[in-house]
Design a protein around this motif. Structure first.
Motif, PDB file in Angstrom:
ATOM      1  N   LYS A  80      34.844  67.645  47.902  1.00  0.00           N
ATOM      2  CA  LYS A  80      35.155  66.512  47.048  1.00  0.00           C
ATOM      3  C   LYS A  80      36.584  66.594  46.517  1.00  0.00           C
ATOM      4  CE  LYS A  80      32.258  64.134  43.597  1.00  0.00           C
ATOM      5  NZ  LYS A  80      32.548  62.841  44.123  1.00  0.00           N
ATOM      6  N   GLN A  81      37.215  65.458  46.491  1.00  0.00           N
ATOM      7  CA  GLN A  81      38.538  65.346  45.908  1.00  0.00           C
ATOM      8  C   GLN A  81      38.515  65.897  44.483  1.00  0.00           C
ATOM      9  OE1 GLN A  81      39.760  61.256  45.920  1.00  0.00           O
ATOM     10  NE2 GLN A  81      41.825  61.677  45.189  1.00  0.00           N
ATOM     11  N   ASN A  82      39.551  66.613  44.107  1.00  0.00           N
ATOM     12  CA  ASN A  82      39.722  67.180  42.761  1.00  0.00           C
ATOM     13  C   ASN A  82      38.868  68.413  42.468  1.00  0.00           C
ATOM     14  OD1 ASN A  82      41.656  65.252  42.038  1.00  0.00           O
ATOM     15  ND2 ASN A  82      40.070  63.811  41.413  1.00  0.00           N
ATOM     16  N   ALA A  83      38.074  68.827  43.424  1.00  0.00           N
ATOM     17  CA  ALA A  83      37.322  70.058  43.227  1.00  0.00           C
ATOM     18  C   ALA A  83      38.147  71.246  43.736  1.00  0.00           C
ATOM     19  CB  ALA A  83      35.992  69.984  43.970  1.00  0.00           C
ATOM     20  N   LEU A  84      37.864  72.412  43.219  1.00  0.00           N
ATOM     21  CA  LEU A  84      38.531  73.612  43.702  1.00  0.00           C
ATOM     22  C   LEU A  84      38.103  73.896  45.135  1.00  0.00           C
ATOM     23  CD1 LEU A  84      38.189  75.916  40.606  1.00  0.00           C
ATOM     24  CD2 LEU A  84      40.327  75.237  41.684  1.00  0.00           C
ATOM     25  N   SER A  85      39.042  74.358  45.932  1.00  0.00           N
ATOM     26  CA  SER A  85      38.657  74.696  47.292  1.00  0.00           C
ATOM     27  C   SER A  85      39.078  76.123  47.603  1.00  0.00           C
ATOM     28  CB  SER A  85      39.313  73.734  48.281  1.00  0.00           C
ATOM     29  OG  SER A  85      40.665  74.064  48.446  1.00  0.00           O
ATOM     30  N   SER A  86      38.166  76.879  48.157  1.00  0.00           N
ATOM     31  CA  SER A  86      38.496  78.253  48.506  1.00  0.00           C
ATOM     32  C   SER A  86      38.063  78.574  49.921  1.00  0.00           C
ATOM     33  CB  SER A  86      37.821  79.207  47.527  1.00  0.00           C
ATOM     34  OG  SER A  86      36.458  78.887  47.431  1.00  0.00           O
ATOM     35  N   ASN A  87      37.849  77.489  50.695  1.00  0.00           N
ATOM     36  CA  ASN A  87      37.440  77.699  52.082  1.00  0.00           C
ATOM     37  C   ASN A  87      38.212  76.781  53.018  1.00  0.00           C
ATOM     38  OD1 ASN A  87      34.622  78.129  50.428  1.00  0.00           O
ATOM     39  ND2 ASN A  87      34.871  79.548  52.134  1.00  0.00           N
ATOM     40  N   VAL A  88      38.454  77.303  54.198  1.00  0.00           N
ATOM     41  CA  VAL A  88      38.914  76.434  55.272  1.00  0.00           C
ATOM     42  C   VAL A  88      37.665  75.870  55.928  1.00  0.00           C
ATOM     43  CG1 VAL A  88      39.992  76.384  57.534  1.00  0.00           C
ATOM     44  CG2 VAL A  88      41.063  77.656  55.681  1.00  0.00           C
ATOM     45  N   ILE A  89      37.673  74.578  56.169  1.00  0.00           N
ATOM     46  CA  ILE A  89      36.491  73.952  56.753  1.00  0.00           C
ATOM     47  C   ILE A  89      36.704  73.682  58.232  1.00  0.00           C
ATOM     48  CG2 ILE A  89      35.256  71.749  56.888  1.00  0.00           C
ATOM     49  CD1 ILE A  89      36.037  73.471  53.625  1.00  0.00           C
ATOM     50  N   CYS A 131      31.430  74.958  59.389  1.00  0.00           N
ATOM     51  CA  CYS A 131      31.644  76.352  59.039  1.00  0.00           C
ATOM     52  C   CYS A 131      32.619  76.446  57.873  1.00  0.00           C
ATOM     53  CB  CYS A 131      32.214  77.118  60.230  1.00  0.00           C
ATOM     54  SG  CYS A 131      31.190  77.016  61.697  1.00  0.00           S
ATOM     55  N   PHE A 132      32.241  77.201  56.864  1.00  0.00           N
ATOM     56  CA  PHE A 132      33.129  77.461  55.734  1.00  0.00           C
ATOM     57  C   PHE A 132      33.729  78.847  55.915  1.00  0.00           C
ATOM     58  CE2 PHE A 132      32.224  74.004  52.738  1.00  0.00           C
ATOM     59  CZ  PHE A 132      31.118  73.437  53.343  1.00  0.00           C
ATOM     60  N   ILE A 133      35.053  78.886  56.007  1.00  0.00           N
ATOM     61  CA  ILE A 133      35.723  80.149  56.260  1.00  0.00           C
ATOM     62  C   ILE A 133      36.491  80.566  55.014  1.00  0.00           C
ATOM     63  CG2 ILE A 133      37.386  81.338  57.733  1.00  0.00           C
ATOM     64  CD1 ILE A 133      36.841  78.761  59.651  1.00  0.00           C
ATOM     65  N   ASP A 134      36.292  81.782  54.594  1.00  0.00           N
ATOM     66  CA  ASP A 134      36.982  82.284  53.403  1.00  0.00           C
ATOM     67  C   ASP A 134      38.496  82.193  53.589  1.00  0.00           C
ATOM     68  OD1 ASP A 134      38.349  84.525  51.822  1.00  0.00           O
ATOM     69  OD2 ASP A 134      36.359  84.376  50.902  1.00  0.00           O
ATOM     70  N   ILE A 135      39.175  81.627  52.603  1.00  0.00           N
ATOM     71  CA  ILE A 135      40.611  81.387  52.758  1.00  0.00           C
ATOM     72  C   ILE A 135      41.384  82.693  52.933  1.00  0.00           C
ATOM     73  CG2 ILE A 135      40.992  81.326  50.253  1.00  0.00           C
ATOM     74  CD1 ILE A 135      43.258  79.337  50.780  1.00  0.00           C
ATOM     75  N   GLY A 158      40.002  71.114  56.672  1.00  0.00           N
ATOM     76  CA  GLY A 158      40.487  71.282  55.306  1.00  0.00           C
ATOM     77  C   GLY A 158      41.671  72.218  55.188  1.00  0.00           C
ATOM     78  N   ILE A 159      42.474  72.325  56.247  1.00  0.00           N
ATOM     79  CA  ILE A 159      43.583  73.267  56.143  1.00  0.00           C
ATOM     80  C   ILE A 159      44.633  72.793  55.129  1.00  0.00           C
ATOM     81  CG2 ILE A 159      45.408  74.486  57.382  1.00  0.00           C
ATOM     82  CD1 ILE A 159      43.661  74.595  59.787  1.00  0.00           C
ATOM     83  N   PRO A 160      45.102  71.554  55.239  1.00  0.00           N
ATOM     84  CA  PRO A 160      46.109  71.109  54.260  1.00  0.00           C
ATOM     85  C   PRO A 160      45.589  71.127  52.827  1.00  0.00           C
ATOM     86  CG  PRO A 160      46.074  69.637  56.134  1.00  0.00           C
ATOM     87  CD  PRO A 160      44.897  70.543  56.268  1.00  0.00           C
ATOM     88  N   THR A 161      44.363  70.720  52.639  1.00  0.00           N
ATOM     89  CA  THR A 161      43.869  70.616  51.273  1.00  0.00           C
ATOM     90  C   THR A 161      43.545  71.994  50.710  1.00  0.00           C
ATOM     91  OG1 THR A 161      42.521  69.206  49.848  1.00  0.00           O
ATOM     92  CG2 THR A 161      41.376  70.323  51.646  1.00  0.00           C
ATOM     93  N   THR A 162      43.310  72.958  51.571  1.00  0.00           N
ATOM     94  CA  THR A 162      42.994  74.306  51.110  1.00  0.00           C
ATOM     95  C   THR A 162      44.261  75.108  50.836  1.00  0.00           C
ATOM     96  OG1 THR A 162      40.944  74.282  52.369  1.00  0.00           O
ATOM     97  CG2 THR A 162      41.749  76.426  51.665  1.00  0.00           C
ATOM     98  N   PHE A 163      45.253  74.937  51.720  1.00  0.00           N
ATOM     99  CA  PHE A 163      46.475  75.710  51.555  1.00  0.00           C
ATOM    100  C   PHE A 163      47.529  74.989  50.725  1.00  0.00           C
ATOM    101  CE2 PHE A 163      44.592  78.061  54.971  1.00  0.00           C
ATOM    102  CZ  PHE A 163      45.028  79.351  54.747  1.00  0.00           C
ATOM    103  N   GLY A 164      47.464  73.669  50.697  1.00  0.00           N
ATOM    104  CA  GLY A 164      48.501  72.902  50.026  1.00  0.00           C
ATOM    105  C   GLY A 164      48.406  72.921  48.528  1.00  0.00           C
ATOM    106  N   ASP A 165      47.209  73.128  48.009  1.00  0.00           N
ATOM    107  CA  ASP A 165      47.026  73.085  46.564  1.00  0.00           C
ATOM    108  C   ASP A 165      45.720  73.793  46.215  1.00  0.00           C
ATOM    109  OD1 ASP A 165      47.333  72.526  43.915  1.00  0.00           O
ATOM    110  OD2 ASP A 165      47.268  70.351  44.123  1.00  0.00           O
ATOM    111  N   LYS A 166      45.529  74.024  44.921  1.00  0.00           N
ATOM    112  CA  LYS A 166      44.286  74.681  44.526  1.00  0.00           C
ATOM    113  C   LYS A 166      43.104  73.725  44.575  1.00  0.00           C
ATOM    114  CE  LYS A 166      46.181  78.312  41.623  1.00  0.00           C
ATOM    115  NZ  LYS A 166      46.473  78.729  40.240  1.00  0.00           N
ATOM    116  N   ILE A 167      43.393  72.455  44.312  1.00  0.00           N
ATOM    117  CA  ILE A 167      42.297  71.486  44.339  1.00  0.00           C
ATOM    118  C   ILE A 167      42.420  70.577  45.561  1.00  0.00           C
ATOM    119  CG2 ILE A 167      41.900  71.448  41.862  1.00  0.00           C
ATOM    120  CD1 ILE A 167      43.614  68.829  41.897  1.00  0.00           C
ATOM    121  N   ASN A 168      41.297  70.012  45.956  1.00  0.00           N
ATOM    122  CA  ASN A 168      41.288  69.122  47.122  1.00  0.00           C
ATOM    123  C   ASN A 168      41.976  67.800  46.817  1.00  0.00           C
ATOM    124  OD1 ASN A 168      39.751  70.729  48.925  1.00  0.00           O
ATOM    125  ND2 ASN A 168      37.918  70.238  47.746  1.00  0.00           N
TER     126      ASN A 168
END
Length: 224
Positions: free
Chosen positions: A42-51, A104-108, A81-91
């Motif tokens: 979800k937009q604005n949520a924290l992301s800690s995985n590459v999707i 698949c959720f991959i640990d960043i 989810g590479i840009p949203t995971t690496f580009g910022d802390k939130i989606n």
DNA sequence: GCATTAACCACAG
DNA sequence: CTGTGGTTAATGC
């Protein structure tokens, strides 16, 4: 677990990993099944995985200043989810499954480590990101400079060629979402689709669309 | 002016 | 959720 080693849906990057690395990936990777309509992130949520979409169809969308905007529809297997995971802390955008989808959720941190220690892996990831950016540039120009007929026909061709690889489309978006994808109103989408139907360029029955006159569609798509 | 394009509103299946 | 009709604002001859 060896879930990644024997996976048939490996990304180009992951094919560059050696067996040890694949094991590390497998241990850190979680596969989740989503149903149609489920939100993957979800937009604005924290992301800690590459999707990574292993299989299925997903829409990427943002809540814009005016209304919902669909950025793209992508089909697995693909990273998402590479840009949203690496580009910022939130989606910066959300992802929603359009059909049953397995992700698949991959640990960043694991992903980061592969980039550091395996240059072939990193290279493939960059290629992926570049291709996507080129596509987005093209889409951006089309959206701004083409009229609606061209944008809609282009989208029908996209679904036909890239998503379904068939002249028969089981359209996973409703008319409203289609409008959000090509920046128009749902009324206009309805109207244009029935026009195309009347002119025998396509054949519609609800969500099922058959493309009849490819040449016409390409022509309209091009001259906008 | 006059035509075209496309959005917005309303209403009916 | 969709399809259509009416209205209207913007833009281009």
């Amino acid at each position: 677990m060896d879930i990644c080693q024997f996976c048939s849906k490996k990304s180009p990057a992951v094919t560059k990993l050696d067996p040890d690395e694949l094991k590390i990936l497998g241990d850190s990777c979680v596969e989740v099944a989503f149903s149609k309509g489920d939100i993957i992130f979800k937009q604005n949520a924290l992301s800690s995985n590459v999707i990574f979409i292993k299989e299925g169809l997903v829409k990427i969308h943002v809540a814009g200043p005016e209304k919902e905007q669909i950025l793209k529809v992508s089909k697995g297997p693909t990273y998402l989810g590479i840009p949203t995971t690496f580009g910022d802390k939130i989606n910066h955008y959300s992802a929603t499954a359009l059909v049953p989808t397995s992700v698949c959720f991959i640990d960043i941190n694991v992903f980061k480590e592969f980039i550091k220690i395996n240059s072939d892996f990193a290279y493939e990831v960059i290629v992926d990101l570049c291709k996507d950016e080129l596509n987005q540039f093209e889409r951006c120009v089309n959206l701004v400079q083409k009229q609606i007929h061209g944008r809609l026909c282009g989208t029908l061709l996209y679904f036909s060629e890239d998503i379904f690889q068939s002249d028969f489309i089981e359209m996973p978006l409703n008319r409203n979402e289609l409008a959000d994808l090509i920046c128009t109103s749902r009324e206009t989408v309805s109207r244009l689709l029935s026009e195309l139907n009347k002119e025998q360029i396509i054949q519609i029955s609800g969500k099922r669309i058959k493309l009849l006159d490819m040449d016409k569609l390409k022509q309209i798509s091009l001259k906008g």
